[in-house]
Design an enzyme around this catalytic site. Structure first.
Site, PDB file in Angstrom:
ATOM      1  N   CYS A   1       1.134  -1.241  -0.018  1.00  0.00           N
ATOM      2  CA  CYS A   1       0.154   0.147   0.056  1.00  0.00           C
ATOM      3  C   CYS A   1       0.572   0.987   0.184  1.00  0.00           C
ATOM      4  O   CYS A   1       1.982   1.592   0.653  1.00  0.00           O
ATOM      5  CB  CYS A   1      -0.452   0.308   1.440  1.00  0.00           C
ATOM      6  SG  CYS A   1      -1.291   1.574   1.510  1.00  0.00           S
TER       7      CYS A   1
ATOM      8  N   CYS B   1      -3.493   7.585  -2.306  1.00  0.00           N
ATOM      9  CA  CYS B   1      -5.345   7.542  -3.114  1.00  0.00           C
ATOM     10  C   CYS B   1      -6.218   7.866  -2.238  1.00  0.00           C
ATOM     11  O   CYS B   1      -6.914   8.844  -2.594  1.00  0.00           O
ATOM     12  CB  CYS B   1      -5.786   5.605  -3.193  1.00  0.00           C
ATOM     13  SG  CYS B   1      -3.882   5.009  -3.955  1.00  0.00           S
TER      14      CYS B   1
ATOM     15  N   THR C   1      -4.542   5.252   7.716  1.00  0.00           N
ATOM     16  CA  THR C   1      -3.148   4.920   6.102  1.00  0.00           C
ATOM     17  C   THR C   1      -2.316   5.849   6.116  1.00  0.00           C
ATOM     18  O   THR C   1      -3.074   6.843   5.123  1.00  0.00           O
ATOM     19  CB  THR C   1      -4.092   4.377   4.653  1.00  0.00           C
ATOM     20  OG1 THR C   1      -4.445   2.495   5.538  1.00  0.00           O
ATOM     21  CG2 THR C   1      -2.678   3.823   3.922  1.00  0.00           C
TER      22      THR C   1
ATOM     23  N   GLU D   1      -0.997   2.105   9.020  1.00  0.00           N
ATOM     24  CA  GLU D   1      -2.321   2.321   9.534  1.00  0.00           C
ATOM     25  C   GLU D   1      -1.691   2.735  10.707  1.00  0.00           C
ATOM     26  O   GLU D   1      -0.774   2.489  12.059  1.00  0.00           O
ATOM     27  CB  GLU D   1      -3.223   1.442   9.280  1.00  0.00           C
ATOM     28  CG  GLU D   1      -4.280   1.058   8.016  1.00  0.00           C
ATOM     29  CD  GLU D   1      -3.817   0.985   6.659  1.00  0.00           C
ATOM     30  OE1 GLU D   1      -2.273  -0.238   7.298  1.00  0.00           O
ATOM     31  OE2 GLU D   1      -3.102   1.197   5.850  1.00  0.00           O
TER      32      GLU D   1
ATOM     33  N   HIS E   1     -12.822   5.259  -3.663  1.00  0.00           N
ATOM     34  CA  HIS E   1     -11.742   4.466  -3.090  1.00  0.00           C
ATOM     35  C   HIS E   1     -11.678   3.559  -3.279  1.00  0.00           C
ATOM     36  O   HIS E   1     -10.803   2.182  -3.416  1.00  0.00           O
ATOM     37  CB  HIS E   1     -11.656   4.618  -1.325  1.00  0.00           C
ATOM     38  CG  HIS E   1     -10.898   4.369  -1.056  1.00  0.00           C
ATOM     39  ND1 HIS E   1      -9.125   4.917  -1.220  1.00  0.00           N
ATOM     40  CD2 HIS E   1     -10.343   3.699  -0.434  1.00  0.00           C
ATOM     41  CE1 HIS E   1      -8.265   4.489  -1.037  1.00  0.00           C
ATOM     42  NE2 HIS E   1      -8.829   3.350   0.150  1.00  0.00           N
TER      43      HIS E   1
ATOM     44  N   TYR F   1      -9.097   0.468  -5.333  1.00  0.00           N
ATOM     45  CA  TYR F   1      -8.579  -0.483  -5.153  1.00  0.00           C
ATOM     46  C   TYR F   1      -7.541  -1.679  -6.549  1.00  0.00           C
ATOM     47  O   TYR F   1      -7.305  -2.493  -6.567  1.00  0.00           O
ATOM     48  CB  TYR F   1      -9.889  -1.321  -5.211  1.00  0.00           C
ATOM     49  CG  TYR F   1      -9.555  -1.091  -3.292  1.00  0.00           C
ATOM     50  CD1 TYR F   1      -8.536  -2.059  -2.167  1.00  0.00           C
ATOM     51  CD2 TYR F   1     -10.007   0.337  -2.682  1.00  0.00           C
ATOM     52  CE1 TYR F   1      -8.551  -1.495  -0.905  1.00  0.00           C
ATOM     53  CE2 TYR F   1      -9.792   0.496  -1.414  1.00  0.00           C
ATOM     54  CZ  TYR F   1      -8.676  -0.301  -0.261  1.00  0.00           C
ATOM     55  OH  TYR F   1      -8.979   0.123   0.416  1.00  0.00           O
TER      56      TYR F   1
ATOM     57  N   CYS G   1      -4.904  -1.005  -6.597  1.00  0.00           N
ATOM     58  CA  CYS G   1      -3.290  -0.757  -6.101  1.00  0.00           C
ATOM     59  C   CYS G   1      -3.655  -2.016  -6.097  1.00  0.00           C
ATOM     60  O   CYS G   1      -2.118  -2.807  -6.105  1.00  0.00           O
ATOM     61  CB  CYS G   1      -3.743   0.052  -5.184  1.00  0.00           C
ATOM     62  SG  CYS G   1      -4.228  -0.807  -3.675  1.00  0.00           S
TER      63      CYS G   1
ATOM     64  N   GLU H   1      -7.554  -5.373   4.701  1.00  0.00           N
ATOM     65  CA  GLU H   1      -6.944  -4.218   4.027  1.00  0.00           C
ATOM     66  C   GLU H   1      -8.331  -4.368   3.173  1.00  0.00           C
ATOM     67  O   GLU H   1      -8.850  -3.755   2.708  1.00  0.00           O
ATOM     68  CB  GLU H   1      -5.348  -3.514   4.033  1.00  0.00           C
ATOM     69  CG  GLU H   1      -6.208  -1.602   4.210  1.00  0.00           C
ATOM     70  CD  GLU H   1      -6.560  -1.000   2.492  1.00  0.00           C
ATOM     71  OE1 GLU H   1      -6.320  -1.842   1.612  1.00  0.00           O
ATOM     72  OE2 GLU H   1      -7.075  -0.109   3.065  1.00  0.00           O
TER      73      GLU H   1
END
Ligand code: SF4
Ligand code: FE
Length: 481
Positions: free
Chosen positions: A98, A102, A189, A255, A290, A294, A296, A444
Site C-alpha cells: 500500500c 490514494c 493509512t 495504519e 476509493h 483498489y 492498487c 485491507e
C-alpha cells in the site's frame, strides 16, 4: 512538484506526536518500522518525475494550468479516471504494498463535489475554501490523509446516542474564528507520512447528529493530534538488521489511530459544519472513488504472480500442468479486479461541480471482488510456494558459521539457482500473504473503503430490479405492468 528527496525533507520538518510500543518517537522518518512506508509514499513523488511515467503520474491542474502530481488532481474527464486506475496498478507493482496516497486524492475529489453542492443549497462558501486548500495542496505537492473511519462504538446506535459521545469525531465548541473538535479516526493509512489530515464524516446522519457532520483539513502536526501506530504481523523483522526475512526490502504500508483531543480548526479550513443531509453524500462519493482505487491490489497481484512463477521455476515445477493452470487462474482473477476498476472509470460522468465521478455501481462491484479475489490469489501463491515458506529458519541461521551450510545444502532447489535467491522469493510471498504487506493485500482489501456488506447494500440500491423483471416478463408473454 516535489522530488522524493524534498518530500522526505518536508516530513522531517513536521512536529508529529507519534507513539509506538508505548513510547513517543523522536524521529519518525528514520524509524525502521515506519521507514518502508515513507519510502512507498516517496515513490509516488519519484515516479512522477520519471519521463516514462509522466502521462500516468502527472496531470494539468484545472486551477492553475500547472503540471501537478496526479495524486493531487481533480478528475476533469473519464480519461483522468482511467489514468488513476492505471496509476494505482503501476504504483502497486513498483512497491508491492500500500503506497497510501490514494485516500488523499479520493478525499479531495469527493470534497470538490460535496462542498459545491452544499453551497448551492445553503449559500455557504465551502467550495471557495476548499479550492484555496486544493491550490495549496497542488502547489506544494502535499501528501494528504483522507480520514473517514470513526471508532463507532456500539454499531447499533447513531453518533448522538453513543454512551461515549466521542466515538464519532465531533464539534465540541464553536468560536468566531473556528471550531474545536474531539474524537478519533481509526485505521488511518499513511497518517504519519502525511502533511495534511482531511477529516470527513463516516456515515449518513440525522438532524440530532449535527455536531458530527463536520469536514475540515488541518496540518498533520496540529496541536492536540496524537498518532498511535498500528502493529503488523512480522513488523519486528524490520528491526533485526538483515534484509532477507522482511521479504520486501524497500516498501511497506502503515495504519494509525489518530486522536483529536480538542483540536482547533480555523474557519477557513472547514468544509462542512452541521449540514447533516450532505454527510451521506460525501461518504458515498469518497467510498466510490476509493473502491475504484483498489486497482492498487492488481499491481501487488502482479508482484505476487511474478513471485509464484519464479518459485515454481526455482523448484523445477514450472512445467507441471497444474502449476501452469494455477498461474493462469491467478492472472484471471487479477485482471478481473482490474476490469472492474477500469470499467467504473470509463463509465464515469460529470457532476454539477465539474468533477468527474466513477460509475458508482461498477465501483462497488470492483471493490466487492477485491474483498475476495486477493485471498484466492494468495491461496494459490501459497499452494505453489509450498510449506517451506512458513517453516523456513531465519536469515541469521543462513549466515551462521555452524548451521548455515545445512540450510544452503538442504534448502537448495534447482542446481543453478542459489539457495539464498530461493529463500528471498519465498520470504516475499510470505510478506504479501502473511506478513506486513498482507495487511494491505488481504485484510485491507476486505475492510478498506468499507467492508463487503457496505458494497452489497450499494449494489442493491443501484440496480434497477423492476426494469430487469419487465425485460423477463415481456419475453415470455407475462404482462410487464
Ligand atoms: Fe491506495 Fe490501495 Fe493503499 Fe488504499 S490500499 S491507500 S487504494 S494503495
Ligand atoms: Fe484503503
Amino acid at each position: 512538484m516535489k522530488t522524493a528527496v524534498q518530500y522526505e525533507e518536508s516530513l522531517r520538518k513536521l512536529d508529529l506526536t507519534v507513539y509506538m510500543f508505548g513510547e513517543k518517537l523522536e524521529n519518525v522518518v528514520d524509524n525502521p518500522i515506519i521507514r518502508p512506508s515513507m519510502n512507498a509514499v516517496a515513490k509516488t513523488y519519484e515516479m512522477a518525475a520519471r519521463p516514462e511515467f509522466e502521462d500516468i503520474m502527472t496531470a494539468t491542474s484545472h486551477l492553475t494550468g500547472k503540471k501537478i502530481n496526479r495524486f493531487t488532481h481533480i478528475h476533469q474527464g473519464t480519461g483522468d479516471l482511467v489514468k488513476k486506475t492505471k496509476m494505482g496498478r503501476l504504483m502497486g507493482a513498483h512497491t508491492g504494498c500500500c503506497f497510501q496516497r490514494c485516500v488523499g486524492i479520493d478525499a479531495l475529489n469527493a470534497l470538490s463535489m460535496t462542498t459545491f453542492e452544499i453551497d448551492e443549497v445553503h449559500g455557504t462558501e465551502y467550495n471557495r475554501r476548499f479550492l484555496e486548500f486544493l491550490r495549496y495542496v497542488q502547489d506544494e505537492d502535499l501528501m494528504c490523509d483522507g480520514a473517514m473511519t470513526d471508532p463507532k462504538g456500539d454499531r447499533s446506535l447513531p453518533p448522538h446516542q453513543q454512551e461515549d459521545p466521542d466515538m464519532y469525531l465531533r464539534v465540541v465548541e464553536e468560536r468566531e474564528d473556528g471550531i474545536i473538535v474531539r474524537g478519533a479516526k481509526a485505521h488511518q493509512t499513511g497518517a504519519v507520512n502525511s502533511h495534511e489530515i482531511i477529516v470527513m464524516p463516516t456515515i449518513a446522519m440525522r438532524e440530532e447528529d449535527r455536531d458530527y457532520a463536520v469536514s475540515f483539513a488541518v496540518p498533520s502536526d496540529t496541536s492536540g493530534i496524537t498518532y498511535i501506530m498500528g502493529r503488523q504481523s512480522c513488523d519486528l523483522r524490520k528491526t533485526e538488521g538483515g534484509n532477507l526475512d522482511q521479504g520486501n526490502l524497500f516498501y511497506g504500508g502503515h495504519e494509525a489511530l489518530v486522536v483529536f483531543d480538542n483540536v482547533f480548526v480555523p474557519r477557513e479550513r472547514i468544509f462542512m459544519l452541521g449540514e447533516v443531509a450532505f454527510a451521506g453524500h460525501l461518504v458515498e462519493r469518497f467510498a466510490s472513488y476509493h473502491r475504484q482505487s483498489y486497482a492498487c491490489k492488481t499491481g501487488v497481484g502482479d508482484v505476487l504472480i511474478g513471485a509464484a512463477q519464479t518459485i515454481a521455476e526455482y523448484n523445477g515445477a514450472q512445467n507441471a500442468s497444474h502449476i501452469k493452470d494455477k498461474i493462469i487462474e491467478m492472472n484471471h482473477l487479477n485482471e478481473t479486479m482490474f476490469c472492474g476498476s477500469l470499467a467504473c472509470a470509463a463509465e464515469g460522468h460529470k457532476e454539477p461541480s465539474g468533477t468527474f465521478l466513477v460509475n458508482t455501481l461498477l465501483a462497488n462491484v470492483c471493490k466487492q471482488n477485491v474483498t475476495r479475489l486477493p485471498y484466492e490469489i494468495a491461496r494459490l501463491a501459497q499452494d505453489i510456494a509450498g510449506g517451506l515458506m512458513v517453516t523456513l529458519p531465519s536469515e541469521k541461521d543462513l549466515k551462521s558459521p555452524e548451521v548455515g551450510k545445512w540450510m544452503e545444502k538442504y534448502f537448495k532447489g534447482k542446481a543453478e539457482i542459489s539457495t539464498e535467491d530461493r529463500l528471498r522469493i519465498l520470504r516475499l510471498i510470505e510478506n504479501i500473504t502473511l506478513g506486513t504487506a498482507a495487511v494491505g493485500y488481504l485484510t485491507e482489501s476486505m475492510h478498506g473503503a468499507g467492508s463487503p456488506q457496505a458494497q452489497r447494500i450499494m449494489i442493491s440500491r443501484q440496480v434497477n430490479l423492476k426494469e430487469k423483471q419487465k425485460l423477463a416478463k415481456r419475453l415470455c408473454g407475462v404482462n410487464p405492468e
